[in-house]
Design a protein around this motif. Structure first.
Motif, mmCIF file in Angstrom:
data_model
loop_
_atom_site.group_PDB
_atom_site.id
_atom_site.type_symbol
_atom_site.label_atom_id
_atom_site.label_comp_id
_atom_site.label_asym_id
_atom_site.label_seq_id
_atom_site.Cartn_x
_atom_site.Cartn_y
_atom_site.Cartn_z
ATOM 1 N N PRO A 26 0.884 -1.100 -0.029
ATOM 2 C CA PRO A 26 0.036 0.014 -0.011
ATOM 3 C C PRO A 26 1.074 1.240 0.030
ATOM 4 O O PRO A 26 1.790 1.494 0.460
ATOM 5 N N VAL A 150 -9.864 -0.727 -3.659
ATOM 6 C CA VAL A 150 -8.801 -0.707 -2.645
ATOM 7 C C VAL A 150 -8.160 0.725 -2.872
ATOM 8 O O VAL A 150 -7.033 0.806 -2.242
ATOM 9 N N ALA A 151 -8.616 1.521 -3.112
ATOM 10 C CA ALA A 151 -8.054 3.045 -3.393
ATOM 11 C C ALA A 151 -9.244 4.212 -3.175
ATOM 12 O O ALA A 151 -10.117 3.896 -3.613
ATOM 13 N N LEU A 162 -3.784 9.846 -4.614
ATOM 14 C CA LEU A 162 -4.612 8.612 -4.708
ATOM 15 C C LEU A 162 -3.893 7.527 -3.533
ATOM 16 O O LEU A 162 -2.870 7.137 -3.567
ATOM 17 N N VAL A 164 -3.664 4.003 -1.647
ATOM 18 C CA VAL A 164 -3.910 2.587 -2.157
ATOM 19 C C VAL A 164 -3.851 1.960 -0.823
ATOM 20 O O VAL A 164 -2.858 2.142 -0.255
ATOM 21 N N THR A 165 -4.728 1.163 -0.395
ATOM 22 C CA THR A 165 -4.920 0.679 0.807
ATOM 23 C C THR A 165 -4.641 -0.677 1.076
ATOM 24 O O THR A 165 -4.692 -1.069 2.168
ATOM 25 N N ARG A 173 -2.266 -2.609 -10.134
ATOM 26 C CA ARG A 173 -2.102 -1.145 -9.794
ATOM 27 C C ARG A 173 -1.586 -0.452 -11.141
ATOM 28 O O ARG A 173 -1.980 0.853 -11.112
ATOM 29 N N LEU A 176 -4.977 0.603 -12.187
ATOM 30 C CA LEU A 176 -5.690 1.452 -11.427
ATOM 31 C C LEU A 176 -5.153 2.893 -11.650
ATOM 32 O O LEU A 176 -6.024 4.043 -11.663
ATOM 33 N N VAL A 177 -3.783 2.995 -11.676
ATOM 34 C CA VAL A 177 -3.254 4.158 -11.664
ATOM 35 C C VAL A 177 -3.695 4.806 -13.024
ATOM 36 O O VAL A 177 -3.885 5.963 -13.103
ATOM 37 N N TRP A 180 -7.195 6.184 -12.900
ATOM 38 C CA TRP A 180 -7.158 7.544 -12.087
ATOM 39 C C TRP A 180 -6.663 8.474 -13.145
ATOM 40 O O TRP A 180 -7.290 9.690 -13.020
#
Length: 234
Positions: A26, A150-151, A162, A164-165, A173, A176-177, A180
């Motif tokens: 994370p 998860v973010a 952002l 990320v948890t 990822r 995901l990025v 975003w």
């Protein structure tokens, strides 16, 4: 995404590849111009784009999205030194001209360059419970269920952050990025400021001057009518 007030002083993983980095820790990511960096190591870019997606006017209809890769140590005359980072092209972020007028293609979407990356991802507008439009990322059918929530974004405005948890696979990822950044591009390009500037760029100067002259003439006429009705008294 709802913001979490809990502080997360999380480490940032090294920007390299290898079996030990199949899953990433994370972290908190920050958009810094054309780069995405870790909040705890802002001098080391993790991702790179060929232009800032939050700039106006937009620089084009597509964005090159790359992961910055370290290749370890390089031999020099003085010994060994960190090698120069290299960029690995992962995605194209796309917004075709006139896409809002066509029902055949999404207005904002991501195309993967490498076969091991997630497939095409598009942004779609949906209505929330409050009847306000929201954006959701749509993945190809074979990838559904592969990305849990998860973010979340921490705060509004700049810098864009952002959080990320949870640990996740590198390719997840990456997607995901990239998604975003695509959403930040959408919000910038569809903002009221962007629409106003686009109208000014596409409106001929002669038309704007004629509009101004006409507006002044109407104002002068209205003032003249008021003066006439008042008999010229002060």
């Amino acid at each position: 995404m709802e913001a979490n007030s809990q502080s997360l002083p999380l480490p940032c993983e090294e920007a390299n590849e290898g079996p030990s980095k199949d899953f990433l820790d994370p972290t908190i990511l920050v958009l810094a111009g054309q780069s995405v960096v870790c909040e705890t190591a802002p001098a080391i870019p993790l991702y790179q784009m060929n232009w800032n997606v939050t700039s106006l006017p937009p620089k084009g209809s597509s964005v090159v999205f790359e992961r910055v890769v370290e290749h370890g140590q390089a031999e020099t005359a003085e010994g060994t030194a960190p090698s120069k980072p290299q960029n690995r092209h992962l995605f194209y972020l796309a917004h075709p001209p006139g896409a809002q007028l066509s029902n055949e293609k999404p207005a904002y979407y991501i195309t993967s360059v490498l076969p091991e990356m997630l497939g095409n991802i598009s942004l779609e507008a949906v209505k929330s419970r409050l009847q306000k439009p929201e954006l959701k990322a749509r993945l190809p059918e074979e990838d559904h269920g592969g990305i849990p929530v998860v973010a979340y974004e921490d705060g509004k405005g700049e810098p864009h952050r952002l959080v990320v948890t949870a640990p996740m696979e590198r390719r997840i990822r990456d997607a995901l990025v990239a998604t975003w950044c695509l959403r930040l591009w959408h919000d910038t390009a569809e903002s009221r400021q962007a629409r106003t500037e686009a109208l000014e760029r596409w409106t001929p100067p002669e038309s704007m001057r004629g509009y101004g002259d006409m507006k002044m003439a109407k104002t002068a006429g209205a003032l003249g009518a008021v003066a006439g009705a008042g008999g010229g008294a002060c």
